[in-house]
Design an enzyme around this catalytic site. Structure first.
Site, short mmCIF file in Angstrom:
data_model
loop_
_atom_site.label_atom_id
_atom_site.label_comp_id
_atom_site.label_asym_id
_atom_site.label_seq_id
_atom_site.Cartn_x
_atom_site.Cartn_y
_atom_site.Cartn_z
N ASP A 355 21.61 84.51 30.29
CA ASP A 355 22.50 84.42 31.40
C ASP A 355 22.81 83.01 31.55
OD1 ASP A 355 22.36 87.00 31.99
OD2 ASP A 355 20.90 86.67 33.56
N ALA A 427 28.40 92.49 41.28
CA ALA A 427 28.75 92.07 40.01
C ALA A 427 29.69 93.12 39.33
CB ALA A 427 27.48 92.22 39.14
N GLN A 428 29.78 93.95 40.10
CA GLN A 428 30.82 95.21 39.69
C GLN A 428 32.22 94.96 40.21
OE1 GLN A 428 27.84 96.92 39.57
NE2 GLN A 428 28.36 97.53 37.38
N MET A 431 34.03 90.38 44.02
CA MET A 431 34.39 89.61 45.13
C MET A 431 33.67 89.82 46.17
SD MET A 431 38.09 91.66 45.44
CE MET A 431 38.02 93.35 45.94
N ASP A 570 19.96 95.63 34.99
CA ASP A 570 19.60 95.20 33.67
C ASP A 570 18.67 95.97 33.17
OD1 ASP A 570 20.85 92.70 33.79
OD2 ASP A 570 19.23 91.72 34.98
N1 LIG Z 1 29.55 85.21 46.45
C1 LIG Z 1 30.44 85.62 45.75
N2 LIG Z 1 31.62 86.12 46.35
C2 LIG Z 1 32.69 86.48 45.81
N3 LIG Z 1 32.83 86.26 44.41
C3 LIG Z 1 31.79 85.81 43.73
C4 LIG Z 1 30.65 85.42 44.39
N4 LIG Z 1 29.82 84.78 43.63
C5 LIG Z 1 30.36 84.93 42.25
N5 LIG Z 1 31.44 85.59 42.34
C6 LIG Z 1 32.68 85.95 41.37
O1 LIG Z 1 32.09 87.11 40.55
C7 LIG Z 1 32.08 86.37 39.02
C8 LIG Z 1 30.77 87.13 38.54
O2 LIG Z 1 29.70 86.38 39.27
P1 LIG Z 1 28.01 86.74 38.75
O3 LIG Z 1 27.12 86.01 39.34
O4 LIG Z 1 28.02 88.26 38.47
O5 LIG Z 1 28.31 86.24 37.32
P2 LIG Z 1 27.48 84.77 36.87
O6 LIG Z 1 26.67 84.24 37.74
O7 LIG Z 1 28.80 84.02 36.22
O8 LIG Z 1 26.78 85.11 35.60
P3 LIG Z 1 25.31 85.62 35.60
O9 LIG Z 1 24.76 85.48 37.00
O10 LIG Z 1 25.17 86.89 34.95
O11 LIG Z 1 24.62 84.18 34.74
C9 LIG Z 1 32.01 85.06 39.29
O12 LIG Z 1 32.53 84.32 38.07
C10 LIG Z 1 32.89 84.45 40.41
O13 LIG Z 1 34.34 84.66 40.20
#
Ligand SMILES: Nc1ncnc2c1ncn2[C@@H]1O[C@H](COP(=O)(O)OP(=O)(O)OP(=O)(O)O)[C@@H](O)[C@H]1O
Ligand SMILES: [K+]
Ligand SMILES: [Mg+2]
EC number: 7.2.2.6
Length: 730
Positions: A355, A427-428, A431, A570
């Site tokens: 990750d 994550a889906q 936002m 996961d």
């Molecule tokens: N707290 C939040 N509120 C709104 N949007 C968010 C938030 N955190 C992350 N995001 C958005 O969602 C996207 C995906 O975040 P996510 O945490 O799933 O992936 P990641 O942290 O980049 O990867 P991983 O955690 O798998 O290493 C981010 O790139 C960001 O644009």
């Protein structure tokens, strides 16, 4: 979901609390191989030959003489049979009137050293097991039978009865209040509490456990520190996580791994070949002596000694210890492998899925700037961003509230007083936001917000697109903020690539392992971080399904894949991966799906796990090479001596100048036994691990252990021979 304010006594990093300390580039040094003492505190690594382990191991070495135990190992079984045979020959030589086949003292010496050979191999295995047992005892202390409060319904004030924890079955509901030990593995159904898991993890900092989400799993034997939890028990007695860990650690359930079985077959085949060769030597020798009319035929004692020296006893004696020690090294790294097979697979892995956030980067993405779009006041953007983040407990969300306060002086507001409804991040959807009266605010990934405003009839201004791309190209994560159909601006989230990670990936590349970064982030950010961290490939905007597909594709290409995970989503990917490391803080589903659990819940641990697996395979390979080379050398020491009585001309082959034929045979047998003891530390510690290419490593090992295996016996046998003559024993 309505806004829910925790009224518990748990100290949480609330927005508005003092800003978290700046991230450190390199984490504080940790003892490399910590083990745990009774209180669960980490202590220095156990010495290799701890008397507390060695004493019982000596007893166990004798107990393991049981032929049923030896039958599992064909090489040592032959040695055991040889020990029994020579013992019988010795007794016969003592009792019989006529002169025996060899002097009784010589037969006794050979026989004793054959027994030692088996005992030394047993001792190696017992020491390896003992080290695991010591760990298991520590774990077992956590599994005391406590009293549990069983509930009739999943509510705190339901009717309750006190029952012993050992009577709890899967599906039972229990209440655990502050100060009490959690009676079994389970999932939190109601409540939130801080839990001390040090008994299992050795980590003294308390963790938060709450219903729903990825922090709902609790482990039996851990202690609730504050508040209370209603749990649904997830394991029947004897099947709990701790029980499984203990039996794995003790090696009770250790089955031979496919690689071990393959090596066993090879060793057994070699043993049979040498057995047949030696057995046919006897009639041959008798016949030659008759035909020549001079000399004496070879004795059974010498033939047995010859056989034992020729078969691969070094690796045969150490094989099981090497496997157990690999498992043990995992435990010292605070990783519980659910099978020896998993440890081995770790050594064969050729693709690592990692990750991005928290593994490759520090994972503490902080809002560093707010970039309003044309016509929007900076303060208005800050206001919306703060409102959308007040209830967002992710590090990203908290940092937005902190930035709004520090840079724009915005005070925190009480969401529940505003009658606001919080929309949590997932994550889906990628936002999060808030619905407050007529206001509907969202922040999230560019494409997620783009889809959101489009649905409301709005559009994303091109300046915002340009701003997000600029942030992404620098490796930052852009969060677009929108209210209704209108885009207000962009939040710049900064994350820092971990110090030293590029070197680790370089090491892995030299070992022939491909690293792939997985992230929910956009491709531009992913590419920037991937380049900075030096990974070989990346998958951006990844969903759990995409992750699963990626693993399957690699496996279809004949590769072994390793990954870590903690969430329920996961679980499918974890179940599919060849090496699947679940975080101890993760959900029960993730732990069930994986084949290892990292008690430290450190996603970077995967790299260490692969190194330990490689070290296991290399140690086994090196000692096999050494063992076979070693036997070849013994051949030259012992053959001339063994047959000089049959063919006096062979005396010329006594290149080592050994004192007498009997001294040569005895020295070879003694050397053969002592080399097992001498190699126990190497078998248990593993050979020093170097991250050079597999081919170079192989060449180096062949040179060191192959050439070493050829030379060492000559020196050793000569030395023992000199000592025996000096002592006047031969
Ligand atoms: N707290 C939040 N509120 C709104 N949007 C968010 C938030 N955190 C992350 N995001 C958005 O969602 C996207 C995906 O975040 P996510 O945490 O799933 O992936 P990641 O942290 O980049 O990867 P991983 O955690 O798998 O290493 C981010 O790139 C960001 O644009
Ligand atoms: K041997
Ligand atoms: Mg994330």
């Amino acid at each position: 979901m309505t806004m829910h304010l925790h009224t518990t006594g748990i100290a949480r990093a609330k927005p508005g609390a003092p800003a978290p300390p700046p991230p450190e580039l390199s984490p504080p040094p940790r003892p490399r191989h910590p083990s745990r003492d009774v209180e669960g505190k980490k202590t220095a690594a156990r010495p290799l030959f701890d008397p507390a382990i060695v004493k019982p191991a000596i007893v166990a070495a004798f107990r393991k003489l049981d032929p049923r135990h030896q039958a599992r190992n064909p090489v040592m079984f032959v040695v055991l049979a040889g020990s029994a045979l020579t013992t019988a020959l010795f007794v016969h030589a003592l009792l019989s009137e006529r002169e025996g086949e060899e002097p009784a003292g010589f037969i006794l010496a050979v026989s004793l050293w054959l027994w030692f050979t088996v005992l030394f191999a047993n001792f190696a295995e017992a020491v390896a097991e003992g080290r695991g047992k010591a760990q298991a005892d520590t774990l077992r202390k956590a599994r005391r039978d406590v009293e549990a409060v069983k509930l009739a319904r999943p509510e705190r004030d339901a009717e309750r009865v006190a029952v012993p924890a050992s009577s709890l079955r899967r599906g039972d509901l229990v209440l655990v209040e502050a100060g009490a030990i959690i009676p079994g593995d389970g999932d939190v159904v109601v409540g939130v509490a801080s839990v001390d898991e040090s008994a299992v993890t050795g980590e003294s900092a308390p963790v938060v456990r709450e219903s729903g989400g990825d922090r709902s799993a609790v482990t039996g034997g851990t202690r609730v520190l504050s508040d209370w939890l209603v749990l649904r028990i997830s394991a029947n007695p004897g099947e709990a996580f701790l029980d499984r860990m203990i039996s794995m650690v003790e090696g009770a359930k250790r089955k031979k791994t496919p690689n071990e079985i393959a090596l066993d077959i090879l060793l057994a085949a070699l043993t049979i070949v040498f057995l047949l060769a030696t057995v046919t030597l006897l009639p041959y020798s008798v016949f030659s002596v008759r035909a020549a009319g001079q000399g004496t035929p070879i004795s059974i004692t010498v033939l047995t000694a010859l056989l034992v020296c020729l078969i691969p006893t070094t690796i045969g004696g150490l094989l099981s210890a090497i496997g157990i020690a690999g498992m043990d090294r995992m435990i010292q790294a605070n990783v519980i492998a659910m099978s020896g097979r998993a440890v081995e697979a770790a050594g064969d892995v050729d693709v690592l899925l990692l990750d991005k956030t928290g593994t490759i980067t520090l994972g503490n993405r902080q809002a560093t700037a707010l970039l309003p779009t044309d016509g929007v006041e900076a303060r208005a953007l800050a206001d919306a961003a703060q409102l959308a983040s007040l209830a967002d407990e992710t590090p990203e969300g908290r940092s937005v509230v902190v930035l709004a306060k520090e840079k724009y002086g915005l005070r925190e507001r009480d969401l529940s007083a505003l009658g606001a409804r919080f929309v949590p991040f997932s994550a889906q959807t990628r936002m999060s936001g808030v619905d407050s009266g007529a206001r509907e605010i969202r922040k999230g990934a560019f494409d997620a917000i783009e889809a959101y405003v489009k649905e409301k009839g709005g559009a994303v201004p091109s300046a915002v697109r340009a701003a997000t791309e600029a942030i992404a190209r620098k490796g930052g994560t852009p969060l677009v903020v929108a209210e209704g159909g209108e885009v207000l601006g962009v939040i710049h989230l900064k994350d820092i690539v971990k110090g030293g990670i590029k070197e680790r990936f370089g090491d892995l590349r030299r070992m022939g392992i491909k690293t792939v970064m997985i992230t929910g982030d956009n491709p531009l950010t992913a590419a920037a971080i991937a380049a900075e961290a030096g990974v070989d490939d990346f998958l951006a905007q990844a969903t759990p399904e995409a992750k699963l597909k990626m693993i399957r594709d690699y496996q279809a290409g004949g590769r072994l894949v390793a990954m870590t995970g903690d969430g329920t989503n996961d679980a499918p990917a974890l179940a599919q991966a060849d090496v699947a490391v679940a975080m101890n803080t993760g959900t029960q589903a993730a732990k069930e799906a994986g084949n290892m659990v990292d008690l430290d819940s450190n996603p970077t641990k995967l790299i260490e796990i692969v190194e330990i697996g490689k070290q296991l395979l290399m140690t086994r390979g090196a000692l096999t090479t050494f063992s076979l080379a070693n036997d070849v050398a013994k051949y030259f020491a012992i053959i001339p001596a063994a047959f000089v009585s049959t063919y006096p001309a062979l005396g010329r082959l006594n290149v080592m100048g050994l004192a007498t034929p009997r001294s040569a045979v005895l020295s070879a047998v003694i050397f053969n036994a002592l080399i097992i003891v001498a190699l126990i530390p190497l078998a248990l510690r593993g050979i020093r691990y170097r991250s050079v290419g597999a081919e170079r490593m192989l060449r180096r090992n062949l040179l060191v252990y192959g050439a070493g295996g050829l030379i060492v016996p000559f020196v050793g046998i000569k030395g023992i021979d000199l000592l025996l003559s000096a002592l006047g024993l031969v």
